[in-house]
Design an enzyme around this catalytic site. Structure first.
Site, mmCIF file in Angstrom:
data_model
loop_
_atom_site.group_PDB
_atom_site.id
_atom_site.type_symbol
_atom_site.label_atom_id
_atom_site.label_comp_id
_atom_site.label_asym_id
_atom_site.label_seq_id
_atom_site.Cartn_x
_atom_site.Cartn_y
_atom_site.Cartn_z
ATOM 1 N N GLU A 157 -78.669 48.243 -22.561
ATOM 2 C CA GLU A 157 -80.056 48.702 -22.560
ATOM 3 C C GLU A 157 -80.615 48.299 -23.922
ATOM 4 O OE1 GLU A 157 -79.821 52.751 -21.322
ATOM 5 O OE2 GLU A 157 -81.960 53.032 -21.668
ATOM 6 N N ARG A 176 -64.325 54.783 -22.310
ATOM 7 C CA ARG A 176 -65.189 54.478 -23.434
ATOM 8 C C ARG A 176 -64.346 54.410 -24.712
ATOM 9 N NH1 ARG A 176 -70.630 55.562 -24.836
ATOM 10 N NH2 ARG A 176 -71.491 55.338 -22.784
ATOM 11 N N LYS A 199 -75.884 55.842 -29.340
ATOM 12 C CA LYS A 199 -77.001 55.090 -29.913
ATOM 13 C C LYS A 199 -78.074 56.025 -30.454
ATOM 14 C CE LYS A 199 -77.331 52.212 -26.391
ATOM 15 N NZ LYS A 199 -77.842 51.175 -25.503
HETATM 16 P P1 ATP Z 1 -75.654 55.380 -25.077
HETATM 17 O O1 ATP Z 1 -75.051 56.314 -24.080
HETATM 18 O O2 ATP Z 1 -75.333 55.683 -26.498
HETATM 19 O O3 ATP Z 1 -77.118 55.120 -24.852
HETATM 20 P P2 ATP Z 1 -74.926 53.273 -23.388
HETATM 21 O O4 ATP Z 1 -73.573 53.343 -22.844
HETATM 22 O O5 ATP Z 1 -76.010 53.761 -22.492
HETATM 23 O O6 ATP Z 1 -74.953 53.977 -24.786
HETATM 24 P P3 ATP Z 1 -75.646 50.593 -22.911
HETATM 25 O O7 ATP Z 1 -76.498 49.691 -23.692
HETATM 26 O O8 ATP Z 1 -76.169 51.057 -21.600
HETATM 27 O O9 ATP Z 1 -75.281 51.818 -23.840
HETATM 28 O O10 ATP Z 1 -74.205 49.969 -22.726
HETATM 29 C C1 ATP Z 1 -73.992 48.719 -22.150
HETATM 30 C C2 ATP Z 1 -72.581 48.643 -21.623
HETATM 31 O O11 ATP Z 1 -71.649 48.942 -22.655
HETATM 32 C C3 ATP Z 1 -72.345 49.633 -20.510
HETATM 33 O O12 ATP Z 1 -71.631 48.985 -19.476
HETATM 34 C C4 ATP Z 1 -71.526 50.701 -21.138
HETATM 35 O O13 ATP Z 1 -70.689 51.278 -20.211
HETATM 36 C C5 ATP Z 1 -70.774 49.945 -22.230
HETATM 37 N N1 ATP Z 1 -70.457 50.825 -23.341
HETATM 38 C C6 ATP Z 1 -71.322 51.559 -24.069
HETATM 39 N N2 ATP Z 1 -70.676 52.306 -24.987
HETATM 40 C C7 ATP Z 1 -69.358 52.039 -24.839
HETATM 41 C C8 ATP Z 1 -68.164 52.494 -25.482
HETATM 42 N N3 ATP Z 1 -68.200 53.391 -26.473
HETATM 43 N N4 ATP Z 1 -66.994 51.987 -25.060
HETATM 44 C C9 ATP Z 1 -66.942 51.084 -24.075
HETATM 45 N N5 ATP Z 1 -68.010 50.617 -23.429
HETATM 46 C C10 ATP Z 1 -69.215 51.080 -23.789
HETATM 47 MG MG MG Z 2 -76.537 52.997 -20.696
#
Ligand code: ATP
Ligand code: MG
Length: 567
Positions: A41, A269, A279
């Protein structure tokens, strides 16, 4: 195809995701096609957790001769920005991965809108005029059914009319939503008439401008975007496991035939000790000035790590080592630091720098004389070559390396004792001069001219070897030492508490009177070095010709812990 691949594969064993992928290939699913995507995102910078997802998404595609696309899940214009899009592409390239295409969820806004209209016509969706709070109150609990909305049974024509007018911009933000009509008593809360669309009129979208006044929820966009794109394996983190049945429900309503459907597989994760990975929290740290931007070397962001001197190879090695599982946990940041050390040990040239300098005068060395000493760039790599370092009568050594009254096992500089100066002579300390406050101002020693490498006395048994730079030939530098950003292992554990209180007030130390050898004048921004006996450092991009700034990437395992306590 998979058979060939696995037999050639030098890696240890398959992770559970690869096992699923191979099974799908063996069963001939999706005509043997493998397609993944990395779906960030664009509402923040990528962090080390994302690197774990990136390595898997791109890695699986590479390994099985498939393709991986980059897809920006840009369904919320309120939080998204092109700044983030640009940083994300830069960081993925830096990690060394290549996408097939760049897509955006916003590419599918038209298709998603058409699908929503189809759902309305088929009686699967309705326009709700309740507020978000009212809807939330009616959700129920996992053990108690929710309450049906009074708008749930509107006729399809009315729903269609209202939805088109929502998109035409006739209604205020927050006044209406489009909801799926599924089951308010479902044991899976995500099935309790989830919201499909909300009105956002006041924020133009970074790509579609003001075309849309309604935006799909992430849950209504993600699975279908996978489907539109032809994704075969949709890899995501564990929290989406409970969303999967909903995504499948939408796909069942959307799909045209049974020859293809995306398969979602969830993995754990990455959480790291002494940092946060959300984030939202990272954005708070940046916005409140608690760190110096997204690329502050203390941040777990990829741009922060890059600036700090972490290498893509080391990050990939680390991700490989921690693997993929079905349960959440927290990984010790020491494991990441170990991977960094291991990589830099192979690649970083060895140079000399003195972080806390004190003068050492070799009283029997001719005044005005200079020698060029031969310094091997990397003992781990015979091809790395060597450079020279200027030696003279006045040197700087580390204040920590001298003790006037030393305990028995102190093998460094102390009156009467011999030590070797790295790449140079063996010297014997004769004393020191102190100021009125009792601080050592100058240390004196005599050098033994027959102790250069290859000379008769060079093999004398001397226990300590010290690093040094020449007073006249070295350069002033600032060195930034980074410690953990948080004081506690898991700052996210304390859910109600404020994570601000857990910040380490000493996470950054700036040493402004350091001296580095002249060779470092050639350093380019982000170049890596091992400062001998101290640690790995890189040249900060903010350096100028007149002011060299180095970041400590990671300490040397053994020697740093001793030195650090003193600095
Ligand atoms: P936040 O919850 O902080 O907004 P997010 O997971 O929504 O983070 P995205 O930009 O949607 O962030 O993440 C893109 C991809 O990265 C998704 O497939 C997500 O599952 C993966 N991802 C995000 N954070 C992690 C993490 N800590 N470990 C492994 N994969 C991750
Ligand atoms: Mg997300």
């Amino acid at each position: 195809m998979n058979e060939n691949k696995t037999s050639e594969d030098p890696r240890k064993s398959l992770n559970f995701i690869e096992t699923f992928v191979e099974k799908d290939l063996a069963e001939g699913k999706n005509n043997g096609r493998i397609q993944t995507r990395f779906p960030p995102e664009p509402n923040g910078y990528l962090h080390i957790g994302h690197a774990k997802a990136i390595c898997l998404d791109f890695g699986i595609a590479e390994h099985y001769n498939g393709i991986c696309n980059l897809r920006f899940d840009d369904t919320n214009p309120v939080k998204e920005d092109v700044e983030y899009v640009d940083s994300i592409t830069e960081d993925i390239r830096w990690l060394g991965f290549h996408w097939n295409e760049i897509y955006y969820a916003s590419d599918y806004f038209g298709q998603l809108f058409d699908f929503a209209i189809r759902l309305i016509r088929q009686g699967h969706a309705y326009v709700d005029e309740q507020s978000a709070e009212e809807i939330a109150q009616q959700k129920g609990t996992p053990t108690q059914p929710g309450v049906e909305s009074p708008y749930r049974n509107r006729p399809a024509t009315e729903n269609l009319d209202l939805f088109l007018r929502m998109q035409a911009g006739e209604f205020e933000e927050g006044s209406m939503t489009l909801r799926a009509k599924i089951d308010m008593a479902s044991p899976n809360m995500h099935f309790r008439d989830p919201i499909l669309y909300r009105i956002i009129r006041e924020h133009p979208h970074h790509r579609t401008g003001t075309t849309w006044k309604v935006y799909p929820m992430y849950d209504f966009a993600h699975g279908q975007s996978d489907y539109f794109e032809g994704v075969t394996h949709s890899l995501c983190t564990l929290e989406f496991e409970v969303h999967r049945p909903l995504y499948d429900y939408y796909i069942d309503l959307l799909k045209e035939d049974d020859r293809y459907r995306p398969r979602q597989i969830e993995f754990n994760r990455l959480n790291l000790t002494y940092t946060v990975m959300s984030k939202r929290k990272l954005l708070e740290l940046v916005k409140e000035g608690l760190v110096n931007g997204w690329d502050d070397p203390r941040m777990p962001t990829l741009c922060g790590y890059r600036r700090r001197g972490y290498t893509p190879q080391a990050i990939r090695n680390f991700v490989d080592k921690i693997g993929y599982t079905k349960y959440d946990g927290i990984v010790d940041v020491a494991l990441l630091e170990h991977a960094i050390r291991e990589d830099l040990n192979r690649t970083a040239p060895r140079v000399s720098a003195v972080l806390d300098p004190v003068k050492l005068i070799l009283t029997n060395y001719p005044e005005g004389q200079t020698e060029s000493m031969h310094a091997v760039n990397n003992p781990e790599n015979p091809d790395a070559g060597s450079h020279t370092i200027a030696f003279a009568r006045e040197l700087y050594i580390e204040r920590e390396d001298f003790l006037e009254d030393a305990p028995k096992k102190f093998f460094r500089m102390t009156p009467g004792q011999e030590v070797r100066l790295k790449n140079a002579y063996i010297v014997q300390c004769t004393g020191c001069k102190k100021n009125a406050a009792g601080e050592v101002e100058e240390i004196y020693a005599e050098y033994n001219p027959l102790t250069l490498s290859g000379m008769p006395d060079s093999n004398r048994k001397v226990k300590g070897t010290l690093h040094w730079v020449s007073v006249a030939h070295s350069l002033p530098a600032e060195v930034r030492l980074y410690d953990r950003l948080f004081l506690v292992e898991n700052p996210s554990e304390n859910k109600d508490g404020d994570f601000h209180e857990l910040l380490n007030p000493n996470s950054l130390t700036r040493l402004t009177h350091c001296r580095v050898e002249a060779e470092l004048l050639k350093a380019k921004p982000l170049d890596h070095f091992q400062f001998q006996r101290i640690g790995y450092f890189n040249l900060d991009p903010d350096s100028t010709d007149g002011k060299l700034i180095f970041n400590r990437t990671v300490s040397l395992k053994d020697t740093w812990s001793k030195l650090k306590d003193k600095l």
